[in-house]
Design a protein around this motif. Structure first.
Motif, PDB file in Angstrom:
ATOM      1  N   THR A  73       0.851  -1.194   0.000  1.00  0.00           N
ATOM      2  CA  THR A  73       0.000   0.000   0.000  1.00  0.00           C
ATOM      3  C   THR A  73       0.886   1.242   0.000  1.00  0.00           C
ATOM      4  O   THR A  73       2.108   1.143   0.190  1.00  0.00           O
ATOM      5  N   SER A 115       0.489  -4.625   6.285  1.00  0.00           N
ATOM      6  CA  SER A 115      -0.202  -4.902   5.023  1.00  0.00           C
ATOM      7  C   SER A 115      -1.640  -5.312   5.338  1.00  0.00           C
ATOM      8  O   SER A 115      -1.866  -6.177   6.170  1.00  0.00           O
ATOM      9  N   ILE A 162      -7.365   1.620   1.813  1.00  0.00           N
ATOM     10  CA  ILE A 162      -6.114   0.868   1.972  1.00  0.00           C
ATOM     11  C   ILE A 162      -5.053   1.309   0.957  1.00  0.00           C
ATOM     12  O   ILE A 162      -3.872   1.107   1.188  1.00  0.00           O
ATOM     13  N   PRO A 164      -3.877   0.479  -2.349  1.00  0.00           N
ATOM     14  CA  PRO A 164      -2.863  -0.411  -2.919  1.00  0.00           C
ATOM     15  C   PRO A 164      -2.051   0.300  -4.002  1.00  0.00           C
ATOM     16  O   PRO A 164      -2.530   1.234  -4.643  1.00  0.00           O
ATOM     17  N   SER A 174      -0.507   5.248  -7.580  1.00  0.00           N
ATOM     18  CA  SER A 174      -1.550   5.035  -6.584  1.00  0.00           C
ATOM     19  C   SER A 174      -2.737   4.347  -7.245  1.00  0.00           C
ATOM     20  O   SER A 174      -2.829   4.260  -8.469  1.00  0.00           O
ATOM     21  N   TRP A 175      -3.681   3.909  -6.415  1.00  0.00           N
ATOM     22  CA  TRP A 175      -4.915   3.305  -6.900  1.00  0.00           C
ATOM     23  C   TRP A 175      -5.645   4.281  -7.816  1.00  0.00           C
ATOM     24  O   TRP A 175      -6.310   3.897  -8.763  1.00  0.00           O
TER      25      TRP A 175
END
Length: 195
Positions: A73, A115, A162, A164, A174-175
């Motif tokens: 993350t 995690s 979160i 990931p 980033s996400w």
């Protein structure tokens, strides 16, 4: 849309990152950063993972046939980048790290507590290639942060929470697609004292 031909590349095909956790012959945890990870189906959900070249992580997996895959993350990206850049054969790689690690609940694998999602994996079959190896794995357990069980939040909200990390084009994203730096950059902010 017009297409052009290129030499083999996986640019612009983002991949999720995992820290593979193993124990060495002395029972010390070791983590390596990998992204060649996907899923299989053979009567149940499984995992296929690939490790290229010579790696301490791969040696440890061969000895025990088990490992953990800990989702990377944004929070742990500097640590993950460090684990991916520093050679695992250097004894100082894991020295002095302030990490919260527990043993898996089903398999003897190190679980990185920062995690939010960890797979406990058992290798069922090794498929050696010229300079890499594909491992077909059974998922023996999935550990998730209890906040991910909150039914009041949507899957999208949980993923945003979160955060990931993905990789493509030798960079981290980033996400939401924001640039988090080139490989080797996030580790510059990593301090062994605060993991």
């Amino acid at each position: 849309m017009k297409k052009i031909s290129l030499k083999p590349t996986n640019d612009y095909c983002p991949q999720t990152l995992f820290l593979y956790g193993t124990y060495d012959e002395n029972g010390k945890p070791d983590f390596g950063l990998f992204c060649w990870f996907s899923y299989t189906w053979e009567k149940e959900l499984g995992v296929m993972a690939c490790i290229g070249g010579s790696k301490r992580t791969k040696d440890n997996i061969h000895k025990s046939r088990v490992f953990s895959a800990n989702l990377v993350t944004e929070k742990i990206l500097p640590l993950a980048d460090y684990m991916g850049v520093v050679d695992g054969n250097k004894p100082e790689k894991m020295e002095g790290l302030d990490l919260e690690i527990e043993k898996g609940q089903v398999l003897p694998v190190p679980v990185l507590m920062d995690s939010p999602v960890t797979f406990e994996l058992e290798v069922k079959e090794f498929l050696p290639r010229q300079d890499g190896e594909v491992m077909l794995c059974a998922i023996r357990n999935v550990l998730q942060d209890e906040t991910l069980a909150d039914k009041a939040k949507t899957s999208t909200e949980k993923l945003v929470e979160i955060a990931p990390v993905q990789t493509t084009c030798s960079r981290y994203f980033s996400w939401k697609g924001e640039n988090l730096g080139a490989w080797g950059e996030p580790m510059k902010t990593f301090s062994k004292k605060n993991g």
